[in-house]
Enzyme design. Structure first.
Site, PDB file in Angstrom:
ATOM      1  N   MET A 100       1.156  -1.733   0.160  1.00 26.66           N
ATOM      2  CA  MET A 100       0.117   0.008  -0.166  1.00 26.66           C
ATOM      3  C   MET A 100       0.847   0.740   0.381  1.00 26.66           C
ATOM      4  O   MET A 100       1.489   1.736   0.910  1.00 26.66           O
ATOM      5  CB  MET A 100      -0.773  -0.051   1.385  1.00 26.66           C
ATOM      6  CG  MET A 100      -1.963  -1.430   1.554  1.00 26.66           C
ATOM      7  SD  MET A 100      -2.522  -1.857   3.171  1.00 26.66           S
ATOM      8  CE  MET A 100      -3.601  -0.376   2.982  1.00 26.66           C
ATOM      9  N   GLY A 187       1.263   4.283   4.581  1.00 29.05           N
ATOM     10  CA  GLY A 187       2.081   3.440   4.092  1.00 29.05           C
ATOM     11  C   GLY A 187       2.374   1.786   3.852  1.00 29.05           C
ATOM     12  O   GLY A 187       3.013   2.124   5.206  1.00 29.05           O
ATOM     13  N   SER A 188       2.311   0.939   3.818  1.00 32.15           N
ATOM     14  CA  SER A 188       2.001  -0.224   4.679  1.00 32.15           C
ATOM     15  C   SER A 188       1.641  -1.653   3.902  1.00 32.15           C
ATOM     16  O   SER A 188       2.466  -0.942   2.498  1.00 32.15           O
ATOM     17  CB  SER A 188       1.243  -0.065   5.734  1.00 32.15           C
ATOM     18  OG  SER A 188       0.043  -0.020   5.037  1.00 32.15           O
ATOM     19  N   ARG A 189       2.181  -2.567   4.266  1.00 32.40           N
ATOM     20  CA  ARG A 189       1.483  -4.036   3.564  1.00 32.40           C
ATOM     21  C   ARG A 189       0.886  -4.537   4.412  1.00 32.40           C
ATOM     22  O   ARG A 189       0.789  -4.574   5.705  1.00 32.40           O
ATOM     23  CB  ARG A 189       2.911  -4.443   3.405  1.00 32.40           C
ATOM     24  CG  ARG A 189       3.085  -5.243   2.571  1.00 32.40           C
ATOM     25  CD  ARG A 189       4.508  -6.174   2.517  1.00 32.40           C
ATOM     26  NE  ARG A 189       4.592  -8.110   2.759  1.00 32.40           N
ATOM     27  CZ  ARG A 189       5.995  -8.610   2.707  1.00 32.40           C
ATOM     28  NH1 ARG A 189       6.673  -7.511   1.997  1.00 32.40           N
ATOM     29  NH2 ARG A 189       5.667 -10.174   2.326  1.00 32.40           N
TER      30      ARG A 189
END
Length: 218
Positions: A100, A187-189
């Site tokens: 993301m 922001g990430s996953r």
């Protein structure tokens, strides 16, 4: 389009800071240095618009189906591989990972309907979200859903920019597919661990939308 409740505090603080910069810029800087003044005002307003857009909740028609596993987030598919599960499961699983970016919608959604059987927060590092070890070493929150006789694990993983993971679920909760399960800031996953043999419906580097894109079928 709505603004997510997790963004209210950030947006209010950002607006106050923006006003504190813009007002003196307009009153004191623009009369003497108009170009510098306009650049400053436009930059601050642009940053404020970005923050507002980060917490957006766009209106969508969500997917629905007992045999479907829908994407828990917006982003890009960056991993599709078999792995040895290191949490909750004691067997091999099919891992799908979605990166993301800060430009994506960051609401996280339930990939299936069913019961939450496991929900655990883990402290950790803040490696970039696409780092191979971010799945096991970064700050994260793992949730297992039981849908019929099958289970799927979802990991919300913090990245270098994401400093706060929000998860609303606890063991025993009954949940519906595509409803909100949490939020990750900046922001990430998100990783999914699926049973081997699950039919994958997406490809590497494909763009997906939370609650809309069908990732796989049981």
């Amino acid at each position: 389009m709505k603004i997510h409740k997790e963004g209210f505090g950030t947006i209010i603080t950002s607006t106050i800071i923006a006003a504190a910069i813009i007002v003196p810029t307009v009153l004191l800087v623009m009369p003497l240095y108009p170009v510098l003044g306009w650049i400053t005002v436009i930059a601050i307003l642009g940053l404020l618009v970005f923050i507002l857009s980060f917490f957006r909740i766009p209106g969508r028609q969500h997917a629905d189906g007992e045999d479907l596993i829908v994407s828990p987030c917006d982003g890009t598919v960056v991993v599709m591989e078999e792995v040895e599960a290191d949490e909750y499961f004691k067997d091999r699983r099919l891992q799908l990972s979605i990166f993301m970016s800060p430009l994506n919608v960051h609401v996280n959604r339930n990939p299936v309907s069913g019961e939450v059987t496991y929900s655990q927060y883990h402290k950790g590092k803040y490696l970039v979200a696409w780092h191979p070890k971010s799945s096991t070493e970064n700050e994260r929150h793992s949730v297992v859903y039981k849908s019929g006789d099958k289970e799927v694990l979802v990991k919300q993983i913090a990245g270098a920019l994401a400093k706060r993971i929000v998860n609303y679920l606890k063991p025993g909760d009954k949940v519906k597919q595509s409803e909100e399960m949490g939020f990750i800031k900046f922001g990430s996953r998100v990783d999914l661990l699926l049973p081997i043999g699950t039919k994958i419906e997406v490809q590497m580097n494909q763009k997906v939308k939370g609650g809309v894109t069908v990732l796989a079928k049981w």
